[in-house]
Design a protein around this motif. Structure first.
Motif, mmCIF file in Angstrom:
data_model
loop_
_atom_site.group_PDB
_atom_site.id
_atom_site.type_symbol
_atom_site.label_atom_id
_atom_site.label_comp_id
_atom_site.label_asym_id
_atom_site.label_seq_id
_atom_site.Cartn_x
_atom_site.Cartn_y
_atom_site.Cartn_z
ATOM 1 N N SER A 172 0.831 -1.193 0.000
ATOM 2 C CA SER A 172 0.000 0.000 0.000
ATOM 3 C C SER A 172 0.871 1.250 0.000
ATOM 4 C CB SER A 172 -0.889 -0.028 1.236
ATOM 5 O OG SER A 172 -1.457 1.214 1.446
ATOM 6 N N SER A 204 -8.909 -1.327 -1.525
ATOM 7 C CA SER A 204 -8.239 -2.634 -1.532
ATOM 8 C C SER A 204 -7.786 -2.933 -2.950
ATOM 9 C CB SER A 204 -9.171 -3.722 -1.036
ATOM 10 O OG SER A 204 -10.184 -3.956 -1.965
ATOM 11 N N TYR A 205 -8.296 -2.127 -3.859
ATOM 12 C CA TYR A 205 -7.838 -2.160 -5.245
ATOM 13 C C TYR A 205 -6.327 -1.997 -5.312
ATOM 14 C CZ TYR A 205 -6.782 0.053 -9.742
ATOM 15 O OH TYR A 205 -6.213 0.408 -10.929
ATOM 16 N N SER A 223 -4.005 -3.077 -3.251
ATOM 17 C CA SER A 223 -3.330 -4.336 -2.978
ATOM 18 C C SER A 223 -3.526 -5.300 -4.141
ATOM 19 C CB SER A 223 -3.885 -4.924 -1.686
ATOM 20 O OG SER A 223 -3.516 -6.260 -1.567
ATOM 21 N N PHE A 224 -4.748 -5.340 -4.616
ATOM 22 C CA PHE A 224 -5.105 -6.193 -5.747
ATOM 23 C C PHE A 224 -4.219 -5.866 -6.948
ATOM 24 C CE2 PHE A 224 -8.023 -7.280 -9.284
ATOM 25 C CZ PHE A 224 -8.347 -8.572 -8.925
ATOM 26 N N GLU A 233 -0.374 -6.567 -6.600
ATOM 27 C CA GLU A 233 0.037 -7.962 -6.751
ATOM 28 C C GLU A 233 -0.061 -8.436 -8.187
ATOM 29 O OE1 GLU A 233 -0.872 -10.954 -3.896
ATOM 30 O OE2 GLU A 233 -1.490 -9.461 -2.428
ATOM 31 N N SER A 266 -16.793 -8.066 -1.852
ATOM 32 C CA SER A 266 -15.397 -7.682 -1.616
ATOM 33 C C SER A 266 -15.092 -7.733 -0.130
ATOM 34 C CB SER A 266 -15.109 -6.280 -2.158
ATOM 35 O OG SER A 266 -15.487 -5.297 -1.234
ATOM 36 N N ASP A 267 -13.839 -7.936 0.173
ATOM 37 C CA ASP A 267 -13.433 -8.000 1.573
ATOM 38 C C ASP A 267 -13.696 -6.691 2.294
ATOM 39 O OD1 ASP A 267 -12.616 -10.576 1.336
ATOM 40 O OD2 ASP A 267 -10.490 -10.125 1.135
ATOM 41 N N ASP A 306 -12.054 -11.834 -2.424
ATOM 42 C CA ASP A 306 -10.753 -11.273 -2.843
ATOM 43 C C ASP A 306 -9.582 -11.875 -2.087
ATOM 44 O OD1 ASP A 306 -11.852 -9.596 -4.677
ATOM 45 O OD2 ASP A 306 -11.616 -7.762 -3.495
ATOM 46 N N VAL A 331 -7.816 -9.978 0.074
ATOM 47 C CA VAL A 331 -6.744 -9.002 0.166
ATOM 48 C C VAL A 331 -6.088 -9.183 1.519
ATOM 49 C CG1 VAL A 331 -7.694 -7.320 -1.428
ATOM 50 C CG2 VAL A 331 -8.335 -7.231 0.974
ATOM 51 N N ARG A 381 -10.486 -16.567 -2.034
ATOM 52 C CA ARG A 381 -9.172 -16.069 -2.450
ATOM 53 C C ARG A 381 -9.033 -16.022 -3.965
ATOM 54 N NH1 ARG A 381 -4.281 -18.938 0.123
ATOM 55 N NH2 ARG A 381 -4.854 -17.492 1.775
ATOM 56 N N LYS A 436 -4.058 -13.320 -7.202
ATOM 57 C CA LYS A 436 -3.794 -12.060 -7.895
ATOM 58 C C LYS A 436 -2.476 -12.099 -8.662
ATOM 59 C CE LYS A 436 -5.321 -10.551 -3.520
ATOM 60 N NZ LYS A 436 -5.398 -11.960 -3.266
#
Lengths: 342, 342
Positions: A85, B82-83, B85-86, B89, B258-259, B286, B288, B302, B305
């Motif tokens: 992040s 959280s996008y 982190s997505f 990765e 989504s988480d 997700d 995340v 999960r 990603k």
DNA sequence: ACAATAATCCAAAGCGCTTTGGATAAATGA
DNA sequence: TCATTTATCCAAAGCGCTTTGGATTATTGT
């Protein structure tokens, strides 16, 4: 004829032929050179647009000896996953800054981690890279030695390197620690434990120092037995907090050098049957986004990550344009974000 | 003489002069061409190394009409944080794949969001970009129209576009929803509420469909009144969950798309004085990283990603090397990660 | 021994652009 | 009026590389 997948569609010469002008004039017209009449300029610009002309950057680079390319040096994996992040937002800042310049950003192939890798010099010279933006570098990283050779303009986040061509930028870690400790002290805490990160991160010693200074300022004594070292991961926060309990250490608050370790510490505290913040207050560092969503939400020191990227990029730009100018370290302000955990 | 900051240090001609060979031979020696003796090759390679020669990619690109450049198209800001982190990765996967190829990755200047921006075509042609890796694109994004023109090889994550040069890749959303609902049903839940995300994300309708199919399979009826739409943010999860309560809806579990929304929902449930998972079970989507650290830790679906990036990059590579081959959509497996929240 | 083949090498052209050093025509000054 | 400046334009060279089409020498077959 066509060799690779990439082909230029319309070239300057096409426009020239189309208009019965010379290549030179067309080039100059598009570059707003004074030696071409404004009528011709307008004409050329219009037909270039109509014909769908786009300049070939490779040819331009070759002719101008100027690539307008800067490179991002960062690592994909780090034990500390909040690094994602952190890095993402910094890169966003870098992109945002360079977005309004003619510079493009290329990602340095290969990780910081990978052991066998091309020398930085080769990578940069081969690709005509004009500047390097470095984030997440470890104190033992071999690239550091190369950066110290000072062969290319660079800006490093969170590692203190200052040479003719290299500046660095970081948050005001000392102030951050002061804010945290001051706040805890103001809440009546006398024994504040500190969970630091490993020394592979250049900021760790700074945060320790900041913590110690702040303790002194508040008239609190610095008890070595409640200072622990983790590695910025949640697990290490959990482990070191447990260790503190196991050692029957005497403390009423924990200041962790990262949010992730703070979350780990909270978990350990909970398992112990204690409550946050009633029994033990916890303050983190970074303000990565989940700090807000964790439970209890984390009181922490906010780093302005986007600005680290943005301002760092600005500095890099300055170094590239004016290599003789003075280098400087830049310190960005931090702030205390009060939520539930303390 | 020197115009820009970038200058090639040693050129082929320097090596040639040094060895009394022709430029041609030196070039061929380094490219392992058959028409030069192996002794000469060895000699040239050695002196090139010694002289610190690195090829100039711009000159190579110009001569070969092959840039070895692919570009990353992604957005820095999205409401759903959280996008980050997505995306991070996925990009790691892309880097990792292309790291072992001659391809470099350049970041497309400008965000997906910014309204006034250069046409993709111009960006790509100007920089000789051979392929595009797209992540985080919205269904209403103008770039989509350009991609549909099919002028460049591309791989898109999570948006179903399949043309001559464009493939897409995504997780198996249907299966993910099935896993989630099956699991909740197996725990005896009859009324499973669903918090979906907005339709700007192409996966949203898929997840809704998956949820409905899975309900049917488990012999549960699909109650429209316990299906809500958020926007993938924590707040929207919180708000929609509260709304469910306000409407006195009847449910014992929540499945969130989504988480982050799951975390928001948990907050709302808590505020209501109910416990997770005892009173209401929650499953996210997700996985995340903070799903593991939130409290209670999140049971979730999960997505792999890194693999999305890696496999997507591989596909992109394939399209570039073999533009005539068949395009295909790729679906990556997902798995249920059981933690505390359900 | 001599023609034919193979093995090496090289000069020059070309990739698409910018810039140097003139050339030409129009406008100015005396 | 003629020399001089000014405004436009252009041919050619160069950026560093790869490749074409010959040229040269060494090797082979008969």
């Amino acid at each position: 004829m066509k060799r690779g997948s990439y082909v230029a569609i319309i070239k300057l010469i096409d426009i020239a032929k189309n208009l019965g002008l010379s290549l030179t004039t067309v080039s100059r017209a598009l570059n707003d050179h004074k030696e071409v009449s404004s009528e011709t300029k307008e004409l050329v610009r219009k037909t270039a647009e109509e014909m769908g002309y786009v300049p070939n950057k490779f040819a331009q680079t070759l002719a101008l000896k100027k690539s307008h390319l800067i490179s991002l040096l960062y690592d994909d994996y780090q034990e500390s996953i909040s690094y994602q992040s952190f890095t993402f937002e910094i890169i966003a800042g870098v992109r945002n800054y360079f977005g309004s310049t003619p510079y493009d950003i290329i990602i340095v192939p290969g990780n910081l981690k990978s052991s066998r890798r091309e020398p930085l010099k080769n990578i940069c010279y081969s690709r005509g890279i004009e500047g390097l933006f470095v984030v997440g570098i470890r104190t033992n990283d071999l690239y550091l030695e190369e950066l110290k050779e000072d062969f290319i303009p660079a800006v490093i986040v969170d590692y203190p390197l200052l040479t003719k061509k290299v500046s660095y930028i970081q948050s005001d870690n000392l102030k951050g620690c002061r804010l945290a400790v001051d706040y805890l002290a103001s809440k009546g805490h006398k024994k504040i434990a500190f969970i630091n990160g490993h020394n592979l991160a250049a900021v760790s010693p700074l945060r320790l120092k900041g913590y110690q200074i702040a303790l002194r300022k508040n008239g609190l004594l610095c008890d070595e037995s409640i200072i622990k070292t983790g590695n910025y991961t949640e697990k290490s926060g959990y482990d070191t907090a447990k260790q503190l309990f196991a050692e029957r250490a005497d403390f009423s608050a924990i200041f962790a050098a990262s949010d992730l370790m703070a979350v780990g510490a909270i978990k350990a505290i909970r398992e112990r049957g204690l409550k946050v913040p009633e029994d033990i207050a916890v303050v983190g560092f970074d303000d990565v986004f989940f700090a807000e969503y964790s439970h209890p939400s984390l009181t922490t020191i906010r780093q302005h990550k986007f600005d680290l990227g943005y301002m760092g990029a600005k500095e890099l730009h300055k170094i590239i344009e004016n290599p003789e100018g003075p280098r400087k370290k830049k310190k960005l302000d931090v702030e205390l974000v009060i939520r539930e955990s303390a």
